[in-house]
Design a protein around this motif. Structure first.
Motif, PDB file in Angstrom:
ATOM      1  N   LEU A 135       0.843  -1.197   0.000  1.00  0.00           N
ATOM      2  CA  LEU A 135       0.000   0.000   0.000  1.00  0.00           C
ATOM      3  C   LEU A 135       0.878   1.247   0.000  1.00  0.00           C
ATOM      4  N   CYS A 136       0.388   2.298  -0.672  1.00  0.00           N
ATOM      5  CA  CYS A 136       1.124   3.555  -0.672  1.00  0.00           C
ATOM      6  C   CYS A 136       1.075   4.167   0.726  1.00  0.00           C
ATOM      7  N   PRO A 137       2.222   4.490   1.323  1.00  0.00           N
ATOM      8  CA  PRO A 137       2.216   5.066   2.678  1.00  0.00           C
ATOM      9  C   PRO A 137       1.599   6.463   2.712  1.00  0.00           C
ATOM     10  N   GLN A 138       1.462   7.108   1.575  1.00  0.00           N
ATOM     11  CA  GLN A 138       0.883   8.455   1.560  1.00  0.00           C
ATOM     12  C   GLN A 138      -0.631   8.443   1.396  1.00  0.00           C
ATOM     13  N   CYS A 139      -1.145   7.669   0.419  1.00  0.00           N
ATOM     14  CA  CYS A 139      -2.587   7.732   0.156  1.00  0.00           C
ATOM     15  C   CYS A 139      -3.292   6.405   0.410  1.00  0.00           C
ATOM     16  N   GLY A 140      -2.549   5.325   0.696  1.00  0.00           N
ATOM     17  CA  GLY A 140      -3.193   4.044   1.001  1.00  0.00           C
ATOM     18  C   GLY A 140      -3.617   3.240  -0.211  1.00  0.00           C
ATOM     19  N   ASP A 170      -1.114   2.917 -10.125  1.00  0.00           N
ATOM     20  CA  ASP A 170      -0.025   3.797  -9.739  1.00  0.00           C
ATOM     21  C   ASP A 170      -0.623   5.137  -9.333  1.00  0.00           C
ATOM     22  N   CYS A 171      -0.558   5.437  -8.034  1.00  0.00           N
ATOM     23  CA  CYS A 171      -1.171   6.669  -7.532  1.00  0.00           C
ATOM     24  C   CYS A 171      -0.268   7.878  -7.809  1.00  0.00           C
ATOM     25  N   GLY A 172       0.958   7.617  -8.272  1.00  0.00           N
ATOM     26  CA  GLY A 172       1.835   8.721  -8.627  1.00  0.00           C
ATOM     27  C   GLY A 172       2.819   9.100  -7.531  1.00  0.00           C
ATOM     28  N   HIS A 173       2.586   8.617  -6.309  1.00  0.00           N
ATOM     29  CA  HIS A 173       3.525   8.908  -5.231  1.00  0.00           C
ATOM     30  C   HIS A 173       4.741   8.010  -5.389  1.00  0.00           C
ATOM     31  N   THR A 174       5.909   8.560  -5.332  1.00  0.00           N
ATOM     32  CA  THR A 174       7.103   7.723  -5.411  1.00  0.00           C
ATOM     33  C   THR A 174       7.870   7.868  -4.114  1.00  0.00           C
TER      34      THR A 174
HETATM   35 ZN   LIG Z   1      -0.197   7.195  -3.115  1.00  0.00          ZN
END
Ligand SMILES: [Zn+2]
Ligand SMILES: [Zn+2]
Length: 176
Positions: free
Chosen positions: A135-140, A147-151
């Motif tokens: 899971l993305c730590p920024q947006c979950g 790909d939510c775009g957070h790297t």
């Molecule tokens: Zn994200």
């Protein structure tokens, strides 16, 4: 399917030490759980075992298999698989030794041992696949799905910082 599929009659083995009996046993699993991983409800629990009689007991060895369900520790999606456990236990007559694996008369109930063996082998931290992105730590967002775009990759950031420190140390001490 008998009511007690893991009970084996060992009268013949007990009469003749140093003989073997091969059995294939199967029955429905009862739910058993280790942290977030569980034996699948109603899954078939199967055991391929060799029983070997000694002068003072019976050695049971072989393999036990069943299905399990759990949650991927990175992305929290359902995950499952098959667990196989190797077993080797000495059963002794109850009147000689009243430990966990004892038997009375000529009936050997292998069910407690079989269940315990697979529970001990359940994966504690399963992954849905070896390279699960989690899971993305920024947006979950589930990064396997989109790909939510957070790297954010803290591992790379930390290694880069360490690399800089090593480089600096090398410059400070050129004799190394
Ligand atoms: Zn994200
Ligand atoms: Zn996953």
């Amino acid at each position: 399917v008998t009511a007690r599929p893991f009970v084996v009659n060992v009268a013949e083995l007990l009469r003749r030490p140093a003989t073997q009996k091969t059995v294939h046993l199967s029955g429905r699993s009862e739910p058993g759980q280790v942290v977030d991983t569980a034996v699948s409800a109603g899954a078939l629990l199967e055991a391929d075992l060799v029983l070997e009689s000694l002068s003072d007991g019976i050695v049971v060895s072989g393999q036990v298999t069943t299905a399990w369900d759990g949650i991927c520790r990175r992305c929290l999606e359902p995950v499952g698989g098959v667990v196989t456990a190797s077993v080797r236990e000495l059963y002794r007559p109850q009147e000689v030794d009243d430990e966990a694996f004892a038997f009375t008369g000529d009936q050997l109930d292998l069910e407690p041992m079989v269940r315990e063996a697979v529970l001990l082998e359940l994966p504690l931290a399963p992954l849905c696949r070896p390279d699960c992105a989690g899971l993305c730590p920024q947006c979950g967002a589930n990064r396997n799905e989109h790909d939510c775009g957070h790297t954010v990759d803290t591992t790379d950031v930390r290694w880069a910082a360490l690399g800089d420190l090593l480089e600096q140390a090398r410059l400070d001490h050129p004799e190394n």
